[in-house]
Design an enzyme around this catalytic site. Structure first.
Site, PDB file in Angstrom:
ATOM      1  N   LYS A  87      -0.233   4.491   6.946  1.00  0.00           N
ATOM      2  CA  LYS A  87      -0.379   5.389   5.731  1.00  0.00           C
ATOM      3  C   LYS A  87      -0.095   6.728   5.428  1.00  0.00           C
ATOM      4  O   LYS A  87       0.103   6.812   7.000  1.00  0.00           O
ATOM      5  CB  LYS A  87      -2.003   5.817   5.571  1.00  0.00           C
ATOM      6  CG  LYS A  87      -2.933   3.658   6.171  1.00  0.00           C
ATOM      7  CD  LYS A  87      -2.443   3.014   4.729  1.00  0.00           C
ATOM      8  CE  LYS A  87      -3.237   1.799   4.918  1.00  0.00           C
ATOM      9  NZ  LYS A  87      -3.010   0.795   3.637  1.00  0.00           N
ATOM     10  N   SER A 102       1.147  -1.080   0.061  1.00  0.00           N
ATOM     11  CA  SER A 102      -0.391   0.041  -0.414  1.00  0.00           C
ATOM     12  C   SER A 102       0.577   1.102  -0.275  1.00  0.00           C
ATOM     13  O   SER A 102       0.222   2.430  -0.765  1.00  0.00           O
ATOM     14  CB  SER A 102      -0.978  -0.250   1.174  1.00  0.00           C
ATOM     15  OG  SER A 102      -0.680   0.175   2.436  1.00  0.00           O
TER      16      SER A 102
END
Length: 167
Positions: free
Chosen positions: A83, A40
Protein backbone atom coordinates in the site's frame (compact mmCIF):
# COMPACT_ATOMS: atom_id res chain seq x y z
CA UNK A 1 39.42 -42.02 0.96
CA UNK A 2 36.65 -41.83 3.55
CA UNK A 3 38.30 -38.82 5.20
CA UNK A 4 38.55 -37.07 1.84
CA UNK A 5 34.84 -37.55 1.08
CA UNK A 6 33.87 -36.57 4.63
CA UNK A 7 36.10 -33.49 4.46
CA UNK A 8 34.61 -32.36 1.13
CA UNK A 9 31.06 -32.96 2.42
CA UNK A 10 31.68 -30.98 5.60
CA UNK A 11 33.32 -28.22 3.58
CA UNK A 12 30.28 -28.04 1.28
CA UNK A 13 27.91 -27.96 4.26
CA UNK A 14 29.98 -25.20 5.86
CA UNK A 15 29.90 -23.05 2.72
CA UNK A 16 26.15 -23.66 2.36
CA UNK A 17 25.52 -22.51 5.93
CA UNK A 18 27.73 -19.43 5.45
CA UNK A 19 25.99 -18.37 2.24
CA UNK A 20 22.60 -19.12 3.77
CA UNK A 21 23.41 -16.81 6.69
CA UNK A 22 24.59 -14.09 4.31
CA UNK A 23 21.43 -14.40 2.22
CA UNK A 24 19.24 -14.26 5.33
CA UNK A 25 20.97 -11.10 6.58
CA UNK A 26 20.73 -9.49 3.14
CA UNK A 27 17.00 -10.20 2.83
CA UNK A 28 16.30 -9.21 6.45
CA UNK A 29 18.29 -5.96 6.63
CA UNK A 30 18.89 -4.77 3.04
CA UNK A 31 15.90 -5.75 0.93
CA UNK A 32 13.90 -8.41 -0.83
CA UNK A 33 12.15 -9.19 -4.09
CA UNK A 34 8.36 -9.27 -3.83
CA UNK A 35 5.75 -10.52 -6.31
CA UNK A 36 2.61 -8.43 -5.87
CA UNK A 37 -0.88 -9.79 -6.35
CA UNK A 38 -4.28 -8.18 -6.36
CA UNK A 39 -5.76 -5.03 -7.85
CA UNK A 40 -5.40 -2.61 -4.92
CA UNK A 41 -2.34 -0.75 -6.24
CA UNK A 42 -3.40 -0.47 -9.90
CA UNK A 43 -2.35 1.27 -12.10
CA UNK A 44 1.01 1.74 -10.30
CA UNK A 45 1.56 -1.95 -9.51
CA UNK A 46 -0.50 -4.62 -11.24
CA UNK A 47 -1.05 -8.30 -10.56
CA UNK A 48 2.17 -10.38 -10.80
CA UNK A 49 4.52 -7.36 -10.93
CA UNK A 50 7.85 -7.99 -9.21
CA UNK A 51 9.25 -5.14 -7.11
CA UNK A 52 12.29 -4.61 -4.92
CA UNK A 53 11.53 -3.60 -1.33
CA UNK A 54 14.44 -2.06 0.54
CA UNK A 55 14.53 -2.29 4.33
CA UNK A 56 17.09 0.36 5.25
CA UNK A 57 14.51 3.21 5.25
CA UNK A 58 12.32 1.30 7.68
CA UNK A 59 15.17 0.75 10.13
CA UNK A 60 16.17 4.43 9.91
CA UNK A 61 12.56 5.67 10.27
CA UNK A 62 12.71 7.31 6.84
CA UNK A 63 9.29 6.27 5.53
CA UNK A 64 7.55 9.31 4.04
CA UNK A 65 4.12 10.19 2.67
CA UNK A 66 3.79 8.92 -0.88
CA UNK A 67 6.10 5.92 -0.33
CA UNK A 68 4.80 2.48 -1.27
CA UNK A 69 5.47 -0.02 1.50
CA UNK A 70 5.24 -3.73 2.13
CA UNK A 71 3.68 -4.37 5.55
CA UNK A 72 2.34 -7.28 7.54
CA UNK A 73 -1.42 -7.53 7.24
CA UNK A 74 -3.17 -6.36 10.42
CA UNK A 75 -5.57 -9.32 10.03
CA UNK A 76 -3.21 -12.12 9.01
CA UNK A 77 0.46 -11.99 10.10
CA UNK A 78 1.36 -14.61 7.47
CA UNK A 79 0.26 -12.25 4.69
CA UNK A 80 1.92 -9.07 3.45
CA UNK A 81 0.14 -6.06 1.98
CA UNK A 82 1.43 -3.51 -0.52
CA UNK A 83 0.00 0.00 0.00
CA UNK A 84 0.92 3.68 -0.27
CA UNK A 85 1.63 5.76 2.85
CA UNK A 86 -1.00 8.50 2.88
CA UNK A 87 -0.52 9.77 6.43
CA UNK A 88 2.09 9.72 9.17
CA UNK A 89 1.62 10.20 12.90
CA UNK A 90 -0.14 13.47 13.66
CA UNK A 91 -1.55 13.87 10.13
CA UNK A 92 -5.24 14.45 9.58
CA UNK A 93 -6.57 12.21 6.81
CA UNK A 94 -9.92 12.04 5.05
CA UNK A 95 -11.36 8.64 5.93
CA UNK A 96 -14.50 8.56 3.80
CA UNK A 97 -14.89 6.23 0.88
CA UNK A 98 -15.61 7.76 -2.55
CA UNK A 99 -19.26 6.63 -2.35
CA UNK A 100 -19.82 8.14 1.13
CA UNK A 101 -21.63 11.45 1.34
CA UNK A 102 -20.03 12.33 4.70
CA UNK A 103 -16.41 13.40 4.85
CA UNK A 104 -14.82 12.42 8.14
CA UNK A 105 -11.28 13.05 9.28
CA UNK A 106 -9.02 10.98 11.47
CA UNK A 107 -5.75 11.91 13.13
CA UNK A 108 -3.05 9.28 12.71
CA UNK A 109 -1.88 8.29 16.22
CA UNK A 110 1.73 8.29 17.32
CA UNK A 111 3.74 5.34 16.01
CA UNK A 112 1.23 4.57 13.24
CA UNK A 113 0.80 5.19 9.51
CA UNK A 114 -2.27 5.46 7.29
CA UNK A 115 -2.08 3.18 4.23
CA UNK A 116 -4.26 3.20 1.12
CA UNK A 117 -4.16 1.44 -2.21
CA UNK A 118 -3.93 3.53 -5.38
CA UNK A 119 -7.07 1.80 -6.67
CA UNK A 120 -9.44 3.37 -4.14
CA UNK A 121 -12.51 1.54 -5.47
CA UNK A 122 -10.91 -1.90 -5.04
CA UNK A 123 -8.64 -1.77 -2.01
CA UNK A 124 -8.88 -3.00 1.56
CA UNK A 125 -6.71 -0.56 3.45
CA UNK A 126 -6.64 1.79 6.45
CA UNK A 127 -10.08 3.03 5.49
CA UNK A 128 -11.26 -0.46 6.53
CA UNK A 129 -8.89 -1.39 9.36
CA UNK A 130 -7.58 1.97 10.56
CA UNK A 131 -3.99 3.11 11.00
CA UNK A 132 -1.37 0.40 11.36
CA UNK A 133 1.64 0.38 13.70
CA UNK A 134 4.93 1.44 12.13
CA UNK A 135 6.39 -1.86 13.37
CA UNK A 136 4.29 -3.77 10.80
CA UNK A 137 6.15 -2.10 7.91
CA UNK A 138 8.62 -4.53 6.35
CA UNK A 139 10.15 -2.30 3.68
CA UNK A 140 9.77 0.50 1.15
CA UNK A 141 9.19 -0.39 -2.50
CA UNK A 142 11.72 1.51 -4.56
CA UNK A 143 11.91 -0.26 -7.91
CA UNK A 144 9.68 -2.23 -10.25
CA UNK A 145 11.60 -5.09 -11.84
CA UNK A 146 8.99 -7.02 -13.80
CA UNK A 147 7.55 -6.81 -16.41
CA UNK A 148 10.59 -5.51 -18.31
CA UNK A 149 8.71 -2.78 -20.18
CA UNK A 150 7.83 -1.06 -16.88
CA UNK A 151 11.24 -1.46 -15.19
CA UNK A 152 12.25 1.53 -13.09
CA UNK A 153 11.26 3.81 -10.25
CA UNK A 154 7.60 3.92 -9.30
CA UNK A 155 5.33 6.84 -10.18
CA UNK A 156 3.56 9.21 -7.83
CA UNK A 157 0.12 8.34 -6.55
CA UNK A 158 -2.77 8.99 -8.92
CA UNK A 159 -4.66 10.22 -5.82
CA UNK A 160 -2.26 13.01 -4.72
CA UNK A 161 -3.63 15.99 -2.89
CA UNK A 162 -5.89 14.12 -0.43
CA UNK A 163 -3.79 14.65 2.72
CA UNK A 164 -4.41 17.47 5.16
CA UNK A 165 -1.18 18.22 7.06
CA UNK A 166 -1.45 18.56 10.82
CA UNK A 167 -1.53 22.09 12.20
Amino acid sequence: MLYSVLGKTLGFVGFTIQYGCLAHCAFEYIGEFVMCSGPSMEPTITNHDVVFSERVSRHLYRIEKGDIVIAKSPFNPRMNICKRVVGLEGDKVCTSRPSDSFKTHTFVPRGHVWLEGDNLHNSSDSRSYGPIPYALIRGRVCLKLWPPHSFGALSQSPNDGRITPSE
